[in-house]
Design an enzyme around this catalytic site. Sequence first.
Site, PDB file in Angstrom:
ATOM      1  N   GLU A  80      30.285   1.217   0.848  1.00 40.05           N
ATOM      2  CA  GLU A  80      30.257   1.144   2.305  1.00 40.05           C
ATOM      3  C   GLU A  80      29.391  -0.016   2.799  1.00 40.05           C
ATOM      4  OE1 GLU A  80      30.209   4.507   4.761  1.00 40.05           O
ATOM      5  OE2 GLU A  80      31.445   5.727   3.428  1.00 40.05           O
ATOM      6  N   HIS A 137      31.578   3.815   7.113  1.00 40.33           N
ATOM      7  CA  HIS A 137      31.699   2.378   7.364  1.00 40.33           C
ATOM      8  C   HIS A 137      32.935   1.836   6.654  1.00 40.33           C
ATOM      9  CE1 HIS A 137      27.500   3.348   8.042  1.00 40.33           C
ATOM     10  NE2 HIS A 137      27.404   2.260   8.770  1.00 40.33           N
ATOM     11  N   LYS A 164      28.397   8.905  13.286  1.00 44.02           N
ATOM     12  CA  LYS A 164      28.441   7.437  13.370  1.00 44.02           C
ATOM     13  C   LYS A 164      29.612   6.874  12.577  1.00 44.02           C
ATOM     14  CE  LYS A 164      25.981   3.323  11.789  1.00 44.02           C
ATOM     15  NZ  LYS A 164      24.968   2.848  10.817  1.00 44.02           N
TER      16      LYS A 164
END
Length: 247
Positions: A80, A137, A164
């Site tokens: 990530e 991510h 997130k």
Amino acid sequence: MKPVIVKNVRIGEGNPKIVVPIVARTAEDILAEATASQTLDCDLVEWRLDYYENVADLSQQVMERLGQKPLLLTFRTQKEGGEMAFSEENYFALYHELVKKGALDLLDIELFANPLAADTLIHEAKKAGIKIVLCNHDFQKTPSQEEIVARLRQMQMRQADICKIAVMPQDATDVLTLLSATNEMYTHYASVPIVTMSMGQLGMISRVTGQLFGSALTFGSAQQASAPGQLSVQVLRNYLKTFEQNK
């Protein structure tokens, strides 16, 4: 949606809060950056653990240097976008050690890490009063709006205090996809603060418009950026104030 309160910072209320990453590679530089962050116009500090090898022995000193600014600890794995090769076993062992030491306010855990190990860690951290940031991510692409929302909802279902996601745009349409997904999640599903960003030069607009679409944190650099597209803290603060005045 209730804000997440960490020390004197209310995440999810008012303007997005600014997080400054520490990405230094020596103990001396890490502690110097932590000390310097006290005078920066930021709200939280993230220490990126994947830039330094002996983190457990340093976490207490870092936290002390920050004063009243909350500390987010993050080991970003290579898959990530992180810096250091690290087995999943070592990833969780390090996090459990840090939770036991208690020298942190928030802990970043990757959504696609081993779910059983992650859920155990989340339970342990919450018992210790540590807030959990579940994250994902994608440095290659921007998933569909439906997929972005689905991942954020999955984080929320797994008891994240903050959800997130960061994605890489290939064109302006991808940036709009991320912003639309943020607005959809914030408007229809979010019971905890969410954090979203479109990375790189193309996605820079997403870092300064959180209060318009629903993102509660944004990341700004003091020295070295920890992700493509990060603005300096002062530039970021000025943009946030501009959007606040004209919203």
